[in-house]
Design a protein around this motif. Structure first.
Motif, PDB file in Angstrom:
ATOM      1  N   ASP A  10       0.830  -1.200   0.000  1.00 22.82           N
ATOM      2  CA  ASP A  10       0.000   0.000   0.000  1.00 22.82           C
ATOM      3  C   ASP A  10       0.870   1.259   0.000  1.00 22.82           C
ATOM      4  O   ASP A  10       0.356   2.367   0.098  1.00 22.82           O
ATOM      5  N   PHE A  11       2.177   1.108  -0.128  1.00 23.10           N
ATOM      6  CA  PHE A  11       3.061   2.259  -0.309  1.00 23.10           C
ATOM      7  C   PHE A  11       2.858   2.796  -1.724  1.00 23.10           C
ATOM      8  O   PHE A  11       2.595   2.035  -2.651  1.00 23.10           O
ATOM      9  N   ASN A  12       3.006   4.108  -1.901  1.00 17.53           N
ATOM     10  CA  ASN A  12       2.923   4.661  -3.251  1.00 17.53           C
ATOM     11  C   ASN A  12       4.309   4.957  -3.823  1.00 17.53           C
ATOM     12  O   ASN A  12       4.440   5.289  -4.996  1.00 17.53           O
ATOM     13  N   ASP A  13       5.299   4.858  -2.993  1.00 15.83           N
ATOM     14  CA  ASP A  13       6.694   4.982  -3.432  1.00 15.83           C
ATOM     15  C   ASP A  13       7.509   4.012  -2.581  1.00 15.83           C
ATOM     16  O   ASP A  13       7.253   3.860  -1.399  1.00 15.83           O
ATOM     17  N   LEU A  14       8.433   3.326  -3.194  1.00 18.73           N
ATOM     18  CA  LEU A  14       9.120   2.265  -2.477  1.00 18.73           C
ATOM     19  C   LEU A  14      10.431   1.943  -3.171  1.00 18.73           C
ATOM     20  O   LEU A  14      10.504   1.910  -4.393  1.00 18.73           O
ATOM     21  N   THR A  15      11.449   1.704  -2.372  1.00 17.21           N
ATOM     22  CA  THR A  15      12.738   1.228  -2.858  1.00 17.21           C
ATOM     23  C   THR A  15      13.161   0.081  -1.945  1.00 17.21           C
ATOM     24  O   THR A  15      12.991   0.163  -0.731  1.00 17.21           O
ATOM     25  N   ILE A  16      13.706  -0.969  -2.540  1.00 15.39           N
ATOM     26  CA  ILE A  16      14.271  -2.052  -1.746  1.00 15.39           C
ATOM     27  C   ILE A  16      15.783  -1.876  -1.734  1.00 15.39           C
ATOM     28  O   ILE A  16      16.410  -1.806  -2.795  1.00 15.39           O
ATOM     29  N   ASN A  17      16.350  -1.779  -0.546  1.00 14.20           N
ATOM     30  CA  ASN A  17      17.794  -1.602  -0.415  1.00 14.20           C
ATOM     31  C   ASN A  17      18.545  -2.929  -0.487  1.00 14.20           C
ATOM     32  O   ASN A  17      19.614  -3.003  -1.066  1.00 14.20           O
ATOM     33  N   PHE A  18      17.999  -3.961   0.153  1.00 24.25           N
ATOM     34  CA  PHE A  18      18.582  -5.298   0.087  1.00 24.25           C
ATOM     35  C   PHE A  18      17.565  -6.306   0.594  1.00 24.25           C
ATOM     36  O   PHE A  18      16.562  -5.946   1.200  1.00 24.25           O
ATOM     37  N   ILE A  19      17.853  -7.577   0.330  1.00 23.33           N
ATOM     38  CA  ILE A  19      17.026  -8.676   0.814  1.00 23.33           C
ATOM     39  C   ILE A  19      17.949  -9.659   1.519  1.00 23.33           C
ATOM     40  O   ILE A  19      18.941 -10.097   0.947  1.00 23.33           O
ATOM     41  N   LYS A  20      17.630  -9.971   2.763  1.00 22.96           N
ATOM     42  CA  LYS A  20      18.406 -10.956   3.514  1.00 22.96           C
ATOM     43  C   LYS A  20      17.698 -12.295   3.382  1.00 22.96           C
ATOM     44  O   LYS A  20      16.500 -12.394   3.650  1.00 22.96           O
ATOM     45  N   ILE A  21      18.438 -13.320   2.943  1.00 22.83           N
ATOM     46  CA  ILE A  21      17.854 -14.644   2.758  1.00 22.83           C
ATOM     47  C   ILE A  21      18.640 -15.689   3.534  1.00 22.83           C
ATOM     48  O   ILE A  21      19.792 -15.474   3.897  1.00 22.83           O
ATOM     49  N   GLU A  22      17.979 -16.813   3.779  1.00 27.38           N
ATOM     50  CA  GLU A  22      18.647 -17.976   4.345  1.00 27.38           C
ATOM     51  C   GLU A  22      18.591 -19.078   3.298  1.00 27.38           C
ATOM     52  O   GLU A  22      17.507 -19.463   2.844  1.00 27.38           O
ATOM     53  N   LEU A  23      19.758 -19.548   2.879  1.00 27.16           N
ATOM     54  CA  LEU A  23      19.822 -20.637   1.923  1.00 27.16           C
ATOM     55  C   LEU A  23      19.441 -21.936   2.611  1.00 27.16           C
ATOM     56  O   LEU A  23      19.452 -22.027   3.844  1.00 27.16           O
ATOM     57  N   SER A  24      19.112 -22.966   1.843  1.00 24.10           N
ATOM     58  CA  SER A  24      18.732 -24.247   2.437  1.00 24.10           C
ATOM     59  C   SER A  24      19.865 -24.833   3.273  1.00 24.10           C
ATOM     60  O   SER A  24      19.640 -25.612   4.186  1.00 24.10           O
ATOM     61  N   SER A  25      21.098 -24.392   3.002  1.00 20.95           N
ATOM     62  CA  SER A  25      22.259 -24.841   3.776  1.00 20.95           C
ATOM     63  C   SER A  25      22.319 -24.186   5.155  1.00 20.95           C
ATOM     64  O   SER A  25      23.143 -24.556   5.987  1.00 20.95           O
ATOM     65  N   GLY A  26      21.449 -23.186   5.379  1.00 17.89           N
ATOM     66  CA  GLY A  26      21.459 -22.461   6.647  1.00 17.89           C
ATOM     67  C   GLY A  26      22.302 -21.198   6.607  1.00 17.89           C
ATOM     68  O   GLY A  26      22.298 -20.414   7.553  1.00 17.89           O
ATOM     69  N   ILE A  27      23.016 -20.981   5.513  1.00 17.91           N
ATOM     70  CA  ILE A  27      23.856 -19.798   5.365  1.00 17.91           C
ATOM     71  C   ILE A  27      22.994 -18.580   5.077  1.00 17.91           C
ATOM     72  O   ILE A  27      22.087 -18.636   4.243  1.00 17.91           O
ATOM     73  N   LEU A  28      23.280 -17.481   5.758  1.00 17.09           N
ATOM     74  CA  LEU A  28      22.580 -16.215   5.522  1.00 17.09           C
ATOM     75  C   LEU A  28      23.346 -15.418   4.477  1.00 17.09           C
ATOM     76  O   LEU A  28      24.574 -15.314   4.535  1.00 17.09           O
ATOM     77  N   GLU A  29      22.620 -14.860   3.520  1.00 14.11           N
ATOM     78  CA  GLU A  29      23.206 -14.048   2.456  1.00 14.11           C
ATOM     79  C   GLU A  29      22.392 -12.773   2.305  1.00 14.11           C
ATOM     80  O   GLU A  29      21.181 -12.773   2.516  1.00 14.11           O
ATOM     81  N   TYR A  30      23.052 -11.695   1.933  1.00 11.16           N
ATOM     82  CA  TYR A  30      22.378 -10.449   1.591  1.00 11.16           C
ATOM     83  C   TYR A  30      22.364 -10.342   0.081  1.00 11.16           C
ATOM     84  O   TYR A  30      23.420 -10.402  -0.553  1.00 11.16           O
ATOM     85  N   LEU A  31      21.171 -10.221  -0.502  1.00 11.71           N
ATOM     86  CA  LEU A  31      21.062  -9.994  -1.931  1.00 11.71           C
ATOM     87  C   LEU A  31      21.103  -8.499  -2.187  1.00 11.71           C
ATOM     88  O   LEU A  31      20.298  -7.743  -1.640  1.00 11.71           O
ATOM     89  N   THR A  32      22.063  -8.082  -2.987  1.00 10.60           N
ATOM     90  CA  THR A  32      22.172  -6.703  -3.445  1.00 10.60           C
ATOM     91  C   THR A  32      22.371  -6.771  -4.960  1.00 10.60           C
ATOM     92  O   THR A  32      22.451  -7.857  -5.526  1.00 10.60           O
ATOM     93  N   TRP A  33      22.497  -5.633  -5.615  1.00  9.13           N
ATOM     94  CA  TRP A  33      22.541  -5.621  -7.072  1.00  9.13           C
ATOM     95  C   TRP A  33      23.223  -4.370  -7.579  1.00  9.13           C
ATOM     96  O   TRP A  33      23.387  -3.381  -6.867  1.00  9.13           O
ATOM     97  N   ASP A  34      23.612  -4.444  -8.867  1.00 11.22           N
ATOM     98  CA  ASP A  34      24.255  -3.308  -9.526  1.00 11.22           C
ATOM     99  C   ASP A  34      23.248  -2.299 -10.051  1.00 11.22           C
ATOM    100  O   ASP A  34      23.460  -1.098  -9.948  1.00 11.22           O
TER     101      ASP A  34
END
Length: 116
Positions: A10-34
């Motif tokens: 319901d935001f009218n403006d939005l930016t995603i800075n990063f996404i933190k995920i947990e891989l099936s291996s249990g390792i935590l990763e931060y998804l960022t992009w160019d």
């Protein structure tokens, strides 16, 4: 790797800075992009993220590690601050000729549904 993200908000403006995920291996990763492109139409946020990283390493060739991954946290930013919810509908990862689509990805923190 390229990530296509679709979410309800319901935001009218939005930016995603990063996404933190947990891989099936249990390792935590931060998804960022160019590079990123995004927009909101009728409460649907769509974004394209090109040059995706797992932490500080390019994710190219690592799409299989995303199987059964879980979203831990999404850092969003809104200039107006007017909005109350953000829910990911789907994540589509493209890595060369390989694709992985995750509908309604699980959330392991602070969730009541889709927790896996």
């Amino acid at each position: 790797m390229i990530l296509y993200l679709k979410a309800r908000t319901d935001f009218n403006d939005l930016t995603i800075n990063f996404i933190k995920i947990e891989l099936s291996s249990g390792i935590l990763e931060y998804l960022t992009w160019d590079e990123s492109e995004s927009g909101i139409t009728d409460g649907i946020f769509k974004a394209r993220y090109k040059g995706v990283y797992f932490d500080e390493d390019y994710s190219n060739g690592r799409i299989s590690e995303l199987n059964n991954m879980c979203v831990k946290y999404v850092e969003i930013y809104s200039e107006s601050g007017k909005g109350n919810y953000f829910e990911i509908e789907s994540l589509l990862f493209e890595d060369g000729l390989e694709e992985l689509k995750i509908e309604k990805p699980c959330y392991r923190i602070g969730c009541k549904e889709n927790c896996g």
